[in-house]
Each structure stands twice: as C-alpha cells, then as structure tokens.
Scaffold this motif. Structure first.
Motif, short mmCIF file in Angstrom:
data_model
loop_
_atom_site.label_atom_id
_atom_site.label_comp_id
_atom_site.label_asym_id
_atom_site.label_seq_id
_atom_site.Cartn_x
_atom_site.Cartn_y
_atom_site.Cartn_z
N MET A 1 45.42 9.45 -9.08
CA MET A 1 46.54 10.40 -9.29
C MET A 1 47.82 9.69 -8.85
O MET A 1 47.98 8.69 -8.20
CB MET A 1 46.48 11.67 -8.22
N LYS A 2 48.87 10.27 -9.42
CA LYS A 2 50.22 9.71 -9.28
C LYS A 2 50.99 10.82 -8.33
O LYS A 2 51.03 12.01 -8.92
CB LYS A 2 51.05 9.57 -10.42
N ILE A 3 51.38 10.49 -7.15
CA ILE A 3 51.99 11.53 -6.08
C ILE A 3 53.11 11.31 -5.92
O ILE A 3 53.59 9.97 -5.40
CB ILE A 3 51.07 11.40 -5.03
N ALA B 1 46.04 8.86 1.12
CA ALA B 1 45.98 8.81 -0.49
C ALA B 1 45.79 7.45 -0.86
O ALA B 1 45.15 7.19 -1.87
CB ALA B 1 47.46 9.53 -0.94
N ASP B 2 46.49 6.39 -0.50
CA ASP B 2 46.47 5.18 -0.74
C ASP B 2 44.96 4.56 -0.59
O ASP B 2 44.68 3.71 -1.62
CB ASP B 2 47.49 4.54 0.03
N ARG C 1 42.47 6.09 -1.47
CA ARG C 1 41.79 6.50 -2.12
C ARG C 1 42.30 5.75 -3.62
O ARG C 1 41.69 6.43 -4.64
CB ARG C 1 41.64 7.98 -2.30
N HIS D 1 45.41 6.29 -5.17
CA HIS D 1 46.23 6.96 -5.72
C HIS D 1 47.66 6.22 -5.65
O HIS D 1 47.86 5.65 -4.68
CB HIS D 1 46.30 8.30 -4.97
N ASP E 1 51.08 14.05 -10.74
CA ASP E 1 49.89 14.75 -10.68
C ASP E 1 50.15 15.73 -9.57
O ASP E 1 49.58 16.79 -9.45
CB ASP E 1 48.80 13.94 -10.44
N GLU F 1 43.81 16.91 -4.22
CA GLU F 1 42.87 16.63 -5.35
C GLU F 1 42.39 17.81 -6.20
O GLU F 1 42.35 17.94 -7.46
CB GLU F 1 41.71 15.46 -5.04
N SER G 1 45.07 19.58 -7.79
CA SER G 1 45.73 18.75 -8.78
C SER G 1 45.19 18.67 -10.13
O SER G 1 45.43 18.63 -11.17
CB SER G 1 46.26 17.25 -8.50
#
Length: 316
Positions: free
Chosen positions: A1-3, A27-28, A30, A32, A82, A311, A314
């Motif tokens: 994803m792009k967060i 998040a990083d 994982r 993203h 996302d 997640e 999104s």
C-alpha cells in the motif's frame, strides 16, 4: 500500500513512546510505502485535494533524529494514496477544522481517510461523552460563571477543563475551599466567552486514568492506567503521570463494547476512550496514543492490530 500520514514534524516525535511512529514502523515492516506531510501541506487545486508529501525511509537507528531520511517530495492527490491517516495532535483549532473539511472533500473524490473528516468534526473529544450519558459522571457544559459555581456548590469537588486541549493542559480541580474560584473560572472561560466542561471529581483517578484503545470498533484487551504523580490530579503522561498496563475490567469492556460499533460506524477506525473508575470521561479521536506502553507491558502488538485494520479497510 501507499500510505500518507498527516502529522506534526517528524523531528518532534518522541519515538520511544510515539504511537504514530509505532504504526509507521509496523507499516514499513510489511513493505508498505510511507509518505508524510503536515496539515499545512494540504491544498486544493483545480478542485482536487492534494498534499505536498515526502517519502519516509527508516534508517535502522532509534536515537535522536537519525531514525529517518526523506526523499521524493511531490504534489499528490489524496485519492492516489491507498490510505491517508490523520495523526496531527490537537488543539482542534480553526486550521485543524479546515483540514477536516479538505478530508471530506477528498473522500468524495475517492480518498480513504482514517479517521474520517466528518467523524473528527462530529466527535469533540470532551463533548462526545454527552452522547453516552449512561456511562458518565455528572457533567456540565457552560461558559457562565453562575452555572459553574452552582455545579461546584452541588458537588463540592469538581474538575474543569477546556474543550480543545490535550495532555491535561488547562485542567483544574476545584473545591469550595479554593481561594481562587473566581479567577480560575474567569481564566478558563475567558471571562465568560468560552465554553468549558465541568465534571464531578472522581476519586478513582488515584488508581489511574485508563486509556482504552478501540481499533475498528473492538477494544484492545489491555488498557493503560495513567497514574498521577504525587501532588497532581491529572494522570496524563504529558503531565508527569506514570503508565501501568492492565487487563480490561468488566466495566471497561462494557463501555468499550457499547461504544465501539457505534464509533466504527461513524468512520472512526482508531479511538482512545478515557475511563476513570466506572466513568467515561473522554472520547479521543484526533491522535490517540499509548500504543508503545501497552505493547511493552502486555506483549500485545497494538500497532500490528491497527495496520491489520487499515489493510482491511483500504482493500474495500
């Protein structure tokens, strides 16, 4: 994803305890892609809500300001991420209000906001408890000195708080024996021009002001009891309180499970309920904290629970 994470300057984060840092780290881990900006970097051009966003990279160190680098600043439409996470700290001032309006516009363009702009406007963190009177201590909302004095006379020992602060800022405990009653009321109400909240003092604050986290409407199984330091009424960590993680009590869970589905339905993915004793005192929706403390003491990876929920939403 792009967060995209909208928050205060990265250099100001106390990463050993910052919940925004914890969720970004998770998040990083994982894979993203993370981007950040301040609320001042939002704009509308040709009708599209955009952000001047910069990509965030973690360096592997957790000391000082060397934990991150940034690159690739670009103007990007919010709908092209996302997920957009609002993590700017209060006060909920006019600029914050404008940002929530831009978020609502961005949602209409396809952006996914957490928490939603409309929900941030609808749930003032102090006033939101008025929606759930079955769980609250006696409460008054007024800017009139006569009202506040009458409330003090009725209950004898009360808490006064502004409606737009955080971290315990501006909170006073007031008794009838206090020699500064008039001065305190005048200061907090700006001489009768600003509305404040008064609540009956809850003696259970000595056992801690509990922060209960709701993620996607469900409570994390442990809360953080923020215990006031000696000589202090406020349990807030920012006011010197100490945090002790504890399993939820039956009453904690009753409150959390009653409110959780309602709050999630309003677009609130992450909420921090404040409970003292048996009573709900605040509903925090702007940038709820205590991820790090609960994780360290309970073993529950709160950031992982949050990113799991992010997640899921999104992908919808």
């Amino acid at each position: 994803m792009k967060i995209l994470v909208v928050l205060d300057p990265l250099a100001s984060l106390k990463i050993y305890k910052d919940s925004s840092y914890a969720m970004m780290r998770e998040a990083d881990s994982r894979g993203h892609l993370l981007f950040t900006c301040g609320a001042e970097n939002l704009r509308v051009k040709d009708g599209i809500v955009e952000a001047q966003a910069t990509q965030l990279h973690f360096t592997g160190t957790q000391n000082g300001h060397d934990w991150y680098t940034q690159s690739d600043t670009a103007i990007t439409a919010l709908k092209d991420f996302d997920a957009v996470i609002m993590r700017k700290d209060p006060p909920f001032d006019q600029q914050y209000f404008y940002a929530t309006q831009l978020f609502t516009l961005a949602e209409a363009q396809g952006a996914k906001l957490f928490n939603r702009g409309q929900a941030l406007r609808d749930f003032n963190e102090k006033l939101a408890i008025l929606k759930f009177p079955q769980f609250t201590a006696p409460t008054l909302v007024s800017q009139q000195e006569s009202d506040i004095r009458a409330f003090l006379s009725e209950h004898g020992d009360i808490i006064l708080k502004p409606l737009d602060g955080m971290g315990g800022t501006g909170i006073f405990r007031l008794t009838q024996a206090d020699p500064n009653i008039g001065s305190i009321i005048e200061t907090l109400t700006a001489n009768g021009t600003q509305t404040i909240m008064a609540q009956r003092y809850i003696a259970a604050i000595k056992e801690g002001d509990k922060r209960i986290l709701l993620i996607d409407g469900k409570p994390v199984d442990w809360c953080l009891a923020r215990i006031p330091k000696t000589g202090e009424t406020r349990g807030n960590l920012a006011a010197g309180g100490s945090g002790v993680a504890r399993p939820l009590t039956a009453r904690d869970r009753e409150i959390a499970e009653a409110l959780g589905p309602q709050l999630a339905a309003q677009g609130l993915l992450l909420v921090g309920l404040d409970v003292i004793g048996e009573n709900l005192t605040e509903v925090n929706v702007t940038s709820p904290t205590c991820f790090a403390e609960i994780t360290a003491q309970s073993g529950i990876n709160v950031a992982a629970l949050f990113i799991d929920a992010l997640e899921r939403h999104s992908a919808r």
